[in-house]
Design an enzyme around this catalytic site. Structure first.
Site, short mmCIF file in Angstrom:
data_model
loop_
_atom_site.label_atom_id
_atom_site.label_comp_id
_atom_site.label_asym_id
_atom_site.label_seq_id
_atom_site.Cartn_x
_atom_site.Cartn_y
_atom_site.Cartn_z
N LEU A 10 57.02 83.47 -41.23
CA LEU A 10 57.69 82.31 -40.65
C LEU A 10 58.02 82.50 -39.17
CD1 LEU A 10 60.01 81.37 -43.66
CD2 LEU A 10 57.79 80.37 -43.06
N ALA A 76 47.21 88.63 -37.02
CA ALA A 76 45.96 89.15 -37.57
C ALA A 76 45.90 90.66 -37.42
CB ALA A 76 44.77 88.51 -36.86
N ASN A 102 44.39 84.29 -36.63
CA ASN A 102 43.11 84.43 -35.91
C ASN A 102 42.41 85.70 -36.36
OD1 ASN A 102 42.78 82.16 -34.24
ND2 ASN A 102 44.18 82.98 -32.72
N SER A 128 44.23 75.52 -34.84
CA SER A 128 44.41 75.48 -33.39
C SER A 128 45.39 74.40 -32.98
CB SER A 128 43.08 75.25 -32.68
OG SER A 128 43.30 75.21 -31.28
N LYS A 182 36.55 79.10 -35.44
CA LYS A 182 37.78 79.19 -34.64
C LYS A 182 37.60 80.20 -33.51
CE LYS A 182 42.06 78.59 -33.33
NZ LYS A 182 42.57 79.74 -32.69
N HIS A 185 35.66 78.54 -30.88
CA HIS A 185 36.60 77.60 -30.24
C HIS A 185 37.39 78.34 -29.16
CE1 HIS A 185 40.78 76.26 -29.76
NE2 HIS A 185 40.34 75.02 -29.91
N ASN A 186 37.91 79.51 -29.50
CA ASN A 186 38.70 80.27 -28.55
C ASN A 186 37.84 80.78 -27.38
OD1 ASN A 186 40.75 79.85 -30.39
ND2 ASN A 186 41.56 81.91 -30.20
N GLU A 189 37.47 78.05 -25.18
CA GLU A 189 38.77 77.91 -24.51
C GLU A 189 38.85 78.85 -23.29
OE1 GLU A 189 42.27 78.15 -27.25
OE2 GLU A 189 42.88 79.84 -26.02
N ARG A 442 7.48 96.73 -19.27
CA ARG A 442 7.70 97.41 -20.56
C ARG A 442 6.41 98.01 -21.09
NH1 ARG A 442 8.78 94.33 -24.61
NH2 ARG A 442 9.96 95.85 -25.83
#
Ligand code: 6PG
Length: 472
Positions: A10, A76, A102, A128, A182, A185-186, A189, A442
């Site tokens: 919490l 996490a 996360n 998020s 997620k 997403h970060n 961000e 190469r």
């Protein structure tokens, strides 16, 4: 009375998520390792709905309706495994453990497999939107089984943000798919913030504009195609004045960007998948560079360009265009990474659905995500850049974009985000790439072979002998 759902952990995100659930009429079991937080939550916000506090985890689990739904909201890492183990001990087949932190997607895959063996559903979900989003409507990206989505989906959609009445929550795919999405997403961000920071830096150095003036420019940009949460809060942060010194807030903050790791994970995964997420990588490296004060001090005296502050007001519109174009590239790369991972792990992630749930609630929410949704709607798109809407936007922006990079280089303002995005754009649209020469080298030093443009098969040239070509 039994609880519809429970939240353990919490701290601010967990507390706000529990309050969001309670405000939507769900009876919420609440638990925290130290009982003080649980008590405080019920005392302060008990009037918002039905909370069932528990001091012990076993009472928390016992207070949940079957099949049980428990959301873990802890930092996490190793702590997550401990809580999962304790919960799993107390649960029964068919129950659901949701990890809203996360977490690294490979951890989620491991945890999901272990709990599945025991008949439990493990749902790793991205959430998020920060504190505010958790309370008033986040974007929610759950992985896990289809069965768990059936039991959780309606609740998650209920408490999520809505755009045009559409919830910003959907089932992403099995096992670690939600946490992967997620993570990307970060990463996006990070890229978004780096591009915004470069825009700010370039306009400040190039025009000599003050942070307060720049705040106005960003506020103005937020009324157009760049409209987004991050642009909106950039205006807020730039307008802020330090109460103690009267200086712009941005000038009293130490210029070393920190990170908790999701951007780095995105790049590490992209390297494994072979997806060039140059925008995200540059953003992660720019943060890393900022965090080396000893090197920066040692380099401070190095020679720079003789030109400075050459730019006129037209730089503002040019930077806006460069920002938009670079942003399109960063998102295109992030969507490519999700597609590659989806294929690699068999997730069947729907890119249009991801754009849909990112339109609201999350940190990267932006007007143009609706365009991305439309671009992927039913279309097999090899790259977002090829979608007609975005191809047009890039065509409009590209001359400005080039001028911005040229100006930045000539006045010595580092713009790795803008420059690498432009390089990506130019490389992708090239007819022939110098990779052909790399292949030749190469083959020369290591007989690594090459393919010909005009024939099937692999070939090797006898570089140290008669230089004749042989099929490999
Ligand atoms: C979100 C944010 C959130 C967190 C970032 C910060 O989606 O609500 O992304 O998850 O604030 O991960 O990341 P860094 O500390 O690494 O910048």
């Amino acid at each position: 009375e039994l609880a519809d759902i429970g939240v353990t952990g919490l701290a601010v995100m967990g507390r706000n998520l529990a309050r969001n659930l309670a405000r939507h009429g769900y009876a919420v079991a609440v638990h925290n390792r130290s009982a003080g937080r649980t008590k405080e939550l019920v005392e302060t916000f008990g009037g918002e709905g039905t909370f069932l506090p528990a001091e012990e985890l076993k009472d928390f689990v016992a207070s949940l309706k079957r099949p049980r739904r428990a959301i873990i909201m802890v930092k996490a890492g190793a702590g997550t495994d401990a809580v999962i183990d304790q919960l799993a001990e107390l649960m029964e087949p068919g129950d659901m453990i949701v990890d809203g932190g996360n977490a690294l997607f490979t951890d989620t895959r491991r945890r999901e497999a272990a709990l599945r063996e025991r008949g439990l559903h493990f749902v790793g979900t991205g959430i998020s939107g920060g504190e505010e989003g958790a309370l008033n409507g986040p974007s929610i990206m759950p992985g896990g089984s289809a069965e768990s989505w059936e039991a959780l989906g309606p609740i998650l959609q209920d408490i999520s943000a809505k755009v045009d009445g559409v919830p910003c929550a959907t089932h992403v795919g099995p096992d670690g798919a939600g946490h992967f999405v997620k993570m990307v997403h970060n990463g996006i961000e990070y890229a978004d913030m780096q591009l915004i920071a470069e825009s700010y830096d370039l306009l400040r150095q190039g025009l000599g504009a003050t942070p307060a003036e720049l705040a106005e420019i960003f506020r103005e940009w937020n009324t157009g195609e760049l409209e987004s949460y991050l642009i909106e809060i950039t205006a807020e942060v730039l307008a802020q004045v330090d109460a103690e010194t009267g200086a712009p807030f941005v000038d009293v903050v130490v210029d070393q960007a920190e990170q908790k790791g999701t951007g780095r994970w995105t790049v590490q995964s992209a390297l494994d998948l072979g997806v060039p997420v140059t925008g995200i990588a540059e953003a992660v490296f720019a943060r890393a560079l900022s965090g080396h004060p000893e090197q920066r001090a040692a380099a401070r005296g190095l020679e720079g360009p003789s030109v400075s502050g050459v730019a006129g007001r037209e730089l503002i519109e040019d930077v806006r265009q460069a920002l938009y174009a670079s942003k399109i590239v960063a998102y295109a790369q992030g969507f490519d990474q999700m597609a590659a991972a989806s294929k690699e792990y068999g997730w069947d992630v729907d890119p249009g659905a991801m754009a849909t749930i990112w339109r609201g609630g999350c940190i990267i929410r932006a007007r143009f995500l609706d365009r991305i949704r439309q671009a992927y709607d039913g279309a097999e798109l090899p790259t977002l850049l090829a979608d007609p809407y975005f191809a047009d936007a890039l065509a409009v922006a590209q001359e400005s974009w080039r001028r911005v990079v040229t100006t930045a280089v000539s006045i010595g303002v580092p713009t790795p985000g803008f420059s690498s995005a432009l390089a990506y754009y130019d490389a992708l649209r090239r007819d022939r790439l110098p990779a052909a020469l790399v292949q030749g080298l190469r083959d020369f030093f290591g007989a690594h072979t090459y393919h010909r443009v005009d024939r099937e098969g692999a070939f090797h040239t006898d570089w140290s002998g008669d230089r004749a070509e042989h099929p490999a």
